[in-house]
Design a protein around this motif. Sequence first.
Motif, PDB file in Angstrom:
ATOM      1  N   PRO A 157      11.434  -4.117   5.076  1.00 18.02           N
ATOM      2  CA  PRO A 157      10.040  -4.279   5.509  1.00 18.02           C
ATOM      3  C   PRO A 157       9.307  -2.943   5.572  1.00 18.02           C
ATOM      4  CG  PRO A 157      11.530  -4.542   7.359  1.00 18.02           C
ATOM      5  CD  PRO A 157      12.381  -4.466   6.139  1.00 18.02           C
ATOM      6  N   ARG A 158       8.006  -3.011   5.275  1.00 22.53           N
ATOM      7  CA  ARG A 158       7.154  -1.825   5.308  1.00 22.53           C
ATOM      8  C   ARG A 158       6.602  -1.649   6.715  1.00 22.53           C
ATOM      9  NH1 ARG A 158       4.145   0.915   1.547  1.00 22.53           N
ATOM     10  NH2 ARG A 158       3.566   2.894   2.512  1.00 22.53           N
ATOM     11  N   LEU A 159       6.819  -0.480   7.284  1.00 22.98           N
ATOM     12  CA  LEU A 159       6.376  -0.190   8.641  1.00 22.98           C
ATOM     13  C   LEU A 159       5.250   0.836   8.613  1.00 22.98           C
ATOM     14  CD1 LEU A 159       9.867  -0.008  10.378  1.00 22.98           C
ATOM     15  CD2 LEU A 159       8.397  -1.997  10.073  1.00 22.98           C
ATOM     16  N   ILE A 160       4.853   1.293   9.787  1.00 25.99           N
ATOM     17  CA  ILE A 160       3.761   2.258   9.908  1.00 25.99           C
ATOM     18  C   ILE A 160       4.224   3.610   9.383  1.00 25.99           C
ATOM     19  CG2 ILE A 160       2.356   3.503  11.592  1.00 25.99           C
ATOM     20  CD1 ILE A 160       2.411   0.912  13.285  1.00 25.99           C
ATOM     21  N   ASP A 161       3.373   4.262   8.582  1.00 26.82           N
ATOM     22  CA  ASP A 161       3.702   5.556   7.981  1.00 26.82           C
ATOM     23  C   ASP A 161       3.084   6.732   8.719  1.00 26.82           C
ATOM     24  OD1 ASP A 161       5.127   4.353   5.843  1.00 26.82           O
ATOM     25  OD2 ASP A 161       3.212   3.867   4.896  1.00 26.82           O
ATOM     26  N   GLY A 162       1.956   6.529   9.375  1.00 22.71           N
ATOM     27  CA  GLY A 162       1.269   7.628  10.048  1.00 22.71           C
ATOM     28  C   GLY A 162       0.299   7.101  11.084  1.00 22.71           C
ATOM     29  N   ILE A 163      -0.297   8.023  11.836  1.00 24.24           N
ATOM     30  CA  ILE A 163      -1.154   7.670  12.966  1.00 24.24           C
ATOM     31  C   ILE A 163      -2.487   8.392  12.820  1.00 24.24           C
ATOM     32  CG2 ILE A 163      -1.397   7.778  15.484  1.00 24.24           C
ATOM     33  CD1 ILE A 163       1.705   7.906  15.565  1.00 24.24           C
ATOM     34  N   PRO A 165       0.837  -1.218   0.000  1.00 22.02           N
ATOM     35  CA  PRO A 165       0.000   0.000   0.000  1.00 22.02           C
ATOM     36  C   PRO A 165       0.866   1.260   0.000  1.00 22.02           C
ATOM     37  CG  PRO A 165       0.010  -1.010   2.168  1.00 22.02           C
ATOM     38  CD  PRO A 165       0.727  -1.955   1.280  1.00 22.02           C
ATOM     39  N   ASP A 166       0.287   2.346  -0.453  1.00 24.41           N
ATOM     40  CA  ASP A 166       0.993   3.630  -0.455  1.00 24.41           C
ATOM     41  C   ASP A 166       1.104   4.221   0.943  1.00 24.41           C
ATOM     42  OD1 ASP A 166       1.227   4.292  -3.490  1.00 24.41           O
ATOM     43  OD2 ASP A 166      -0.841   3.621  -3.217  1.00 24.41           O
ATOM     44  N   LEU A 167       0.154   3.904   1.811  1.00 21.76           N
ATOM     45  CA  LEU A 167       0.138   4.484   3.146  1.00 21.76           C
ATOM     46  C   LEU A 167      -0.395   3.449   4.133  1.00 21.76           C
ATOM     47  CD1 LEU A 167       0.613   7.192   4.708  1.00 21.76           C
ATOM     48  CD2 LEU A 167      -1.809   7.683   4.346  1.00 21.76           C
ATOM     49  N   VAL A 168       0.349   3.244   5.237  1.00 20.07           N
ATOM     50  CA  VAL A 168      -0.081   2.354   6.317  1.00 20.07           C
ATOM     51  C   VAL A 168      -0.361   3.225   7.537  1.00 20.07           C
ATOM     52  CG1 VAL A 168       0.505   0.397   7.792  1.00 20.07           C
ATOM     53  CG2 VAL A 168       1.304   0.450   5.422  1.00 20.07           C
ATOM     54  N   LEU A 169      -1.617   3.264   7.961  1.00 20.02           N
ATOM     55  CA  LEU A 169      -2.030   4.104   9.086  1.00 20.02           C
ATOM     56  C   LEU A 169      -2.340   3.239  10.299  1.00 20.02           C
ATOM     57  CD1 LEU A 169      -4.407   6.716   7.392  1.00 20.02           C
ATOM     58  CD2 LEU A 169      -2.030   7.015   8.071  1.00 20.02           C
ATOM     59  N   PHE A 170      -1.742   3.597  11.412  1.00 21.27           N
ATOM     60  CA  PHE A 170      -2.044   2.938  12.682  1.00 21.27           C
ATOM     61  C   PHE A 170      -3.121   3.742  13.390  1.00 21.27           C
ATOM     62  CE2 PHE A 170      -1.497   2.561  17.279  1.00 21.27           C
ATOM     63  CZ  PHE A 170      -1.517   1.185  17.443  1.00 21.27           C
ATOM     64  N   VAL A 171      -4.213   3.090  13.758  1.00 23.58           N
ATOM     65  CA  VAL A 171      -5.333   3.744  14.439  1.00 23.58           C
ATOM     66  C   VAL A 171      -5.196   3.464  15.932  1.00 23.58           C
ATOM     67  CG1 VAL A 171      -7.825   4.004  14.553  1.00 23.58           C
ATOM     68  CG2 VAL A 171      -6.749   3.342  12.397  1.00 23.58           C
ATOM     69  N   GLY A 172      -5.040   4.531  16.720  1.00 23.40           N
ATOM     70  CA  GLY A 172      -4.866   4.387  18.160  1.00 23.40           C
ATOM     71  C   GLY A 172      -5.766   5.332  18.924  1.00 23.40           C
ATOM     72  N   GLU A 173      -6.055   4.963  20.164  1.00 22.98           N
ATOM     73  CA  GLU A 173      -6.919   5.768  21.030  1.00 22.98           C
ATOM     74  C   GLU A 173      -6.120   6.855  21.734  1.00 22.98           C
ATOM     75  OE1 GLU A 173     -10.466   2.886  22.628  1.00 22.98           O
ATOM     76  OE2 GLU A 173      -8.546   2.797  23.616  1.00 22.98           O
TER      77      GLU A 173
END
Length: 635
Positions: free
Chosen positions: A576-582, A541-549
């Motif tokens: 490896p592809r890691l998290i790009d944003g939150i 994917p172009d962007l991996v977003l981590f969704v957090g509280e």
Amino acid sequence: MLDFFTIFSKGGLVLWCFQGVSDSCTGPVNALIRSVLLQERGGNTSFTHEALTLKYKLDNQFELVFVVGFQKILTLTYVDKLIDDVHRLFRDKYRTEIQQQSALSLLNGTFDFQNDFLRLLREAEESSKVRAPTTMKKFEDSEKAKKPVRSMIETRGEKPKEKAKNKKNKGAKKEGFDVPLTASKTAPAEKSVGADNGVELSKEELIRRKREEFIQKHGKAADKSSKSTKSDAPKEKGKKAPRVWALGGCANKEDLDYSAPTTNGAPEVAPPEDINLIRGTGPGGQLQDLDCSSSDDEGAAQNPTKPSAAKGTLGGMFGMLKGLVGSKSLSREDMESVLDKMRDHLIAKNVAADIAVQLCESVANKLEGKVMGTFSTVTSTVKQALQESLVQILQPQRRVDMLRDIMDAQRHQRPYVVTFCGVNGVGKSTNLAKISFWLLENGFSVLIAACDTFRAGAVEQLRTHTRRLSALHPPESHGGRTMVQLFEKGYGKDAAGIAMEAIAFARNQGFDVVLVDTAGRMQDNAPLMTALAKLITVNTPDLVLFVGEALVGNEAVDQLVKFNRALADHSMAQTPRLIDGIVLTKFDTIDDKVGAAISMTYITSKPIVFVGTGQTYCDLRSLNAKAVVAALMKA
């Protein structure tokens, strides 16, 4: 063996450099500047870049940085001593040239430091080799050898003397006055000299006199308390008017009457409110900045004439002058008490404890040795430095601009793919729908891929969101073009395969964006983390977003660290592809306890792309770093 040692100013001018094994120190030093110095992450004095370990020291008085680099597989114990010795000698030797504070003088200055550095390096290496041999301690030198043998022998049934003595003392404390009284009956009367006129008093008389004084003293206090209770006015009979509590509801019937007011027998009709629940994203689909002001701030703004809290005895001029440091360089001792309070304040605002310690350590390193102005206080200086550090942390080196990247993907005639991941129950599907609405408002078509094939009702939830978004942006309003569509294959299927099919479908149908929804998983669940790493590796994917509280504190650090580590460990790719944003959700539930934003950005150096502030599609904001820091520093 050292790879390099360099000295440069904070303005970027290299004053002196020693090249050891390494051919060039430019790459590692630039990485240190970008990742640590500019990002205000100076809590740790070491930094790892590829195969090198860099240790650095800041001289805040002369605005200098000392950096040494060596292979990270080596354990060089003399590096800390070497960097301290070089710092001290270089500063003392070239104090005049450095104090001129002009770039031209630094460029024209000749810093012939090679021979001095080699001498210090040789001394540091020799000092690390010469160590006193460690000798084993003999029995004669121990504490046990000094005790006599008789004291270590215990007879069965006999209690140790110390324990018996302690029990005796405890019994005496419990009995109080009874111990000396009973002892005085059996013991013969011993003569002692009294305090009055040198008359000799027996032990019994002394005890009796002290007892009488004690009774008189406490008897007077009892009389005073009894008099005060008698002098109180008699209570009036009957029930007083009921107290009206602030949060206990209304006491009058009129207050409980919620019926509509009438005018000439007809109920008054209130003007209809303009509740713009959906079209609230902003003009042209722009995200509004996050507002962290609380109700307390509004009340203070409405009542500016409210009297301030009572000042201490040192008010006025003395209170203003209290804590001034008067043109001297700051030391750790000066900042210690202020930093301790700042650290506790950050932890109370939901910043992770380890990160709060590192932030305060970074501020201490930044300010140590800095010369203060005459009318500057330590508290204000430390607070200002901490605010600047926090703003810098919330503005990471890489900024995510989705709209620009989507338009770039359109030029290459391919869909822009975004993958959402996170733990259970943080609001991935809801915030995916909010982002879909934001993209629709900006004129992009969206395909939602239902790759959560595990949770019951996940596909139906996305189907409801798709139907609602389609009603807001019907094809008739866009020239017959379908703006939002759901791609789903039911439950129990492979999520990576569904995502691949959805991306191919979007490419064939001409969709601009593909939003991939994944199942929630805990960071310690290895099989589910492997499946997520497979989905990301296969579909790139172009962007991996981590969704957090925003509600979590220390848990946010653990989640992000383990998600990144799992994606790196279970990935089949070489890089490896890691998290790009939150995506930070539930921000409307925390008032001013905004520390989770600091914890997440500090631990990953990734930006917070979106902030969820409510339940409607328009409750999506972009992060305003200064507003978050202002809420964080508010007492």
